[in-house]
Design a protein around this motif. Structure first.
Motif, PDB file in Angstrom:
ATOM      1  N   TYR A 100       0.239  60.317  45.265  1.00  6.65           N
ATOM      2  CA  TYR A 100      -1.004  59.794  44.687  1.00  6.65           C
ATOM      3  C   TYR A 100      -0.741  58.903  43.477  1.00  6.65           C
ATOM      4  N   GLY A 101      -1.376  57.724  43.495  1.00  4.55           N
ATOM      5  CA  GLY A 101      -1.355  56.830  42.354  1.00  4.55           C
ATOM      6  C   GLY A 101      -0.069  56.039  42.194  1.00  4.55           C
TER       7      GLY A 101
ATOM      8  N   THR B 107       4.412  48.435  35.940  1.00  6.34           N
ATOM      9  CA  THR B 107       5.007  48.725  37.230  1.00  6.34           C
ATOM     10  C   THR B 107       4.432  50.033  37.762  1.00  6.34           C
ATOM     11  N   ALA B 108       4.975  50.523  38.872  1.00  7.01           N
ATOM     12  CA  ALA B 108       4.401  51.651  39.601  1.00  7.01           C
ATOM     13  C   ALA B 108       4.054  52.830  38.696  1.00  7.01           C
ATOM     14  N   LYS B 109       2.870  53.341  38.862  1.00  8.23           N
ATOM     15  CA  LYS B 109       2.276  54.512  38.184  1.00  8.23           C
ATOM     16  C   LYS B 109       1.875  54.269  36.736  1.00  8.23           C
ATOM     17  N   GLU B 110       2.387  53.233  36.100  1.00  8.25           N
ATOM     18  CA  GLU B 110       2.167  53.095  34.668  1.00  8.25           C
ATOM     19  C   GLU B 110       0.698  52.951  34.294  1.00  8.25           C
ATOM     20  N   GLY B 111      -0.035  52.162  35.045  1.00  8.96           N
ATOM     21  CA  GLY B 111      -1.445  51.981  34.719  1.00  8.96           C
ATOM     22  C   GLY B 111      -2.195  53.297  34.763  1.00  8.96           C
ATOM     23  N   LEU B 112      -1.948  54.067  35.818  1.00  8.51           N
ATOM     24  CA  LEU B 112      -2.600  55.362  35.962  1.00  8.51           C
ATOM     25  C   LEU B 112      -2.205  56.303  34.831  1.00  8.51           C
ATOM     26  N   ALA B 113      -0.927  56.302  34.481  1.00  2.17           N
ATOM     27  CA  ALA B 113      -0.452  57.185  33.417  1.00  2.17           C
ATOM     28  C   ALA B 113      -1.065  56.834  32.073  1.00  2.17           C
ATOM     29  N   LEU B 114      -1.346  55.561  31.862  1.00  3.65           N
ATOM     30  CA  LEU B 114      -1.878  55.122  30.579  1.00  3.65           C
ATOM     31  C   LEU B 114      -3.347  55.479  30.387  1.00  3.65           C
ATOM     32  N   ILE B 115      -4.093  55.622  31.491  1.00  6.76           N
ATOM     33  CA  ILE B 115      -5.542  55.803  31.333  1.00  6.76           C
ATOM     34  C   ILE B 115      -6.052  57.153  31.810  1.00  6.76           C
TER      35      ILE B 115
ATOM     36  N   ALA C 220      -0.785  67.680  24.578  1.00  7.38           N
ATOM     37  CA  ALA C 220      -0.761  68.030  25.999  1.00  7.38           C
ATOM     38  C   ALA C 220      -0.460  66.808  26.868  1.00  7.38           C
ATOM     39  N   VAL C 221       0.088  67.064  28.038  1.00  7.59           N
ATOM     40  CA  VAL C 221       0.249  66.031  29.060  1.00  7.59           C
ATOM     41  C   VAL C 221      -0.960  66.128  29.970  1.00  7.59           C
ATOM     42  N   THR C 222      -1.764  65.067  30.001  1.00  7.53           N
ATOM     43  CA  THR C 222      -3.067  65.173  30.672  1.00  7.53           C
ATOM     44  C   THR C 222      -3.283  64.136  31.767  1.00  7.53           C
ATOM     45  N   ASP C 223      -2.215  63.474  32.236  1.00  3.90           N
ATOM     46  CA  ASP C 223      -2.440  62.519  33.323  1.00  3.90           C
ATOM     47  C   ASP C 223      -2.149  63.156  34.676  1.00  3.90           C
TER      48      ASP C 223
END
Length: 507
Positions: free
Chosen positions: A52-53, A185-193, A306-309
């Motif tokens: 996913y993502g 690159t891959a996954k970064e956008g999702l991880a940032l938001i 916390a890690v919340t992505d």
């Protein structure tokens, strides 16, 4: 100051850096963790695994495969499409806190973001390139998607920022700061938001302010007690010991210390048998809020580290797991709790102000509305109206957001937290309480000057502090600047600082 980002920040760290001169630096011990999680992402893309993502779309589109050649476009499209917030922009201090908290979550090493991206975020912060982020549009799950997207867009040279306090196009600001737009690159956008850092930034600043305000509330209450010749027996430690509530004991202890040495306060039976609740029950009301804020501080402190992505990467075994840490229910619940708790402090403060200005409630010891030649002069009549209006507004703002939900993403994301709404409401209650306490302080100093007798050393120092900014009201004048000045003394911590310089740290 330099703030080292290591996944173990305190709320005070965040507030100080967001509000002061600070630079950010990623802790050296985090660099290997960042690399290892990034290696996992790159192997997933190379092996074309369905994750996913990373190799799929988002939300309802999670079953749509994305090719390696489109992975960069996927991440950019994600940010651009999600940057659709509305409303007035957040204050820059909130966005600074957002940057701090997002970097802090990502350096822990479970998100797969490249080190170069994290360095870009630090560079923006360190060069005072602060994104313009609209305040409305987050459901609080899957995290604060819209506001965090607005935080990221300027990294592409798109959108707007405040550069050294001036609002301008992001591409112009990056050029002025000597920064180059990046490509995700891959996954970064999702991880940032995909996280709770927008509501978390508001929560961090609100909690910081609340701790100061609860001390200031004890101090303003002490000033009113002095003005009304309050009965101190109600604050006897034995009374509060048998109640067995920690916050109540702390509030009573504060009052005893603040009022020590006063010749204005009285004992039971000296002037009257007992005071009304607004004086007698200060420890009980203030204490409940102190305990609430203590709990809230713990939850917020956990959340900012916390890690919340989603998905989360566990490099030790190369696992990638989709979960729900982005869900903001913890912050939503405690921000509602904060609004409710501070609204109680505001309510009892306004009632103390009413007791100061109303001769029927001050036993005719003070002139009506704290002014001589009443009728020609209105004195403090309308400042009490203002406090009452803010108290009423707080009651509306205390309606909980955390019990609400609206489904999204075609019912894939079908129970959300409304944490951003709760956080924004709590921040407004903080602002309202600051002004309400400012009005009480303003009125109490006026009442003190209309009375006689030696104040306690603390109350004398606070009185002199206020008088250095605001004069006695001999006849009606433009009062709004006076209220603002008193509120500023509370907001900036001067009232607490001058008190603690005499009696030591207040609880």
């Amino acid at each position: 100051m330099k703030l080292i980002i290591n996944g173990r920040l305190s709320i005070n760290d965040v507030a100080m850096a967001a509000r002061g001169e600070a630079t950010l630096e990623i802790a050296s011990e985090c660099l290997q963790k960042i690399k290892l999680s990034r290696d996992v992402v790159e192997s997933i893309v190379k092996e074309k695994r369905a994750v996913y993502g990373i190799t799929t779309g988002f939300g309802k589109f999670s079953d749509v495969s994305i090719s390696e050649s489109d992975s960069k476009k996927l991440q950019k499209n994600l940010i651009l499409s999600h940057a659709c917030g509305v409303g007035d922009p957040f204050a820059p201090e909130i966005v600074r806190a957002m940057l701090i908290l997002r970097i802090n979550a990502l350096v822990i090493g479970n998100s797969g973001v490249a080190l170069s991206t994290l360095k870009m975020m630090c560079d923006m912060f360190n060069n005072d390139v602060i994104p313009v982020v609209p305040s409305k549009g987050s459901l609080g799950a899957s995290g604060d998607l819209a506001p965090l997207s607005h935080m990221v867009v300027p990294m592409f040279g798109i959108g707007e920022v405040y550069y050294k306090g001036e609002r301008m196009a992001a591409d112009i600001a990056l050029k002025k700061a000597g920064l180059t737009p990046i490509e995700l690159t891959a996954k970064e956008g999702l991880a940032l938001i995909n996280g709770t850092q927008a509501m978390g930034s508001i929560a961090s600043l609100a909690v910081t302010d609340a701790i100061n305000l609860l001390k200031a509330a004890d101090i303003t209450a002490a000033m009113t007690i002095e003005a009304l010749r309050g009965i101190t027996d109600a604050y006897d430690h034995r009374v509060h010991l048998v109640r067995n509530q920690v916050g109540q004991m702390k509030a009573a202890s504060n009052l005893r210390r603040l009022l020590s040495g006063s010749e204005r306060v009285t004992r039971q039976g000296q002037l009257r048998i007992q005071d009304p609740y607004t004086l007698r029950c200060i420890p009980q009301v203030h204490g409940a809020a102190k305990d609430a804020v203590g709990y809230i501080t713990g939850v917020v402190g956990n959340e900012i580290n916390a890690v919340t992505d989603n998905p989360l990467i566990f490099p030790d075994k190369g696992d990638t797991i989709s979960g729900g840490n982005f869900h903001g229910q913890y912050l939503s619940s405690v921000m509602d709790f904060l609004a409710i708790s501070l609204s109680s402090i505001a309510g009892i403060s306004e009632r103390r102000t009413e007791r100061l200005v109303n001769p029927q409630l001050s036993n005719n010891s003070l002139p009506a509305f704290l002014v001589k030649n009443g009728g020609l002069n209105s004195g403090f009549m309308i400042p009490q109206y203002v406090a009452a209006a803010l108290v009423s507004e707080n009651k509306v703002l205390s309606h909980p957001a955390s019990v609400d939900s609206i489904t999204s993403s075609a019912n894939q994301e079908d129970y959300v937290s409304m944490g951003m709404t709760a956080a924004r409401k709590a921040r407004q209650v903080v602002d309202n309480l600051t002004n309400i306490l400012g009005i009480e302080l303003y009125a109490a100093c006026q009442a003190i000057e209309l009375g006689e007798g030696k104040l306690s050393p603390v109350c004398e120092a606070v009185f002199k502090l206020v008088r250095s900014k605001v004069d006695f009201i001999a006849e009606d004048r433009y009062m709004s600047p006076d209220i603002a000045a008193c509120a500023a003394l509370i907001r900036g911590g001067e009232v607490v600082n001058v008190s603690e310089s005499i009696v030591g740290k207040l609880d």
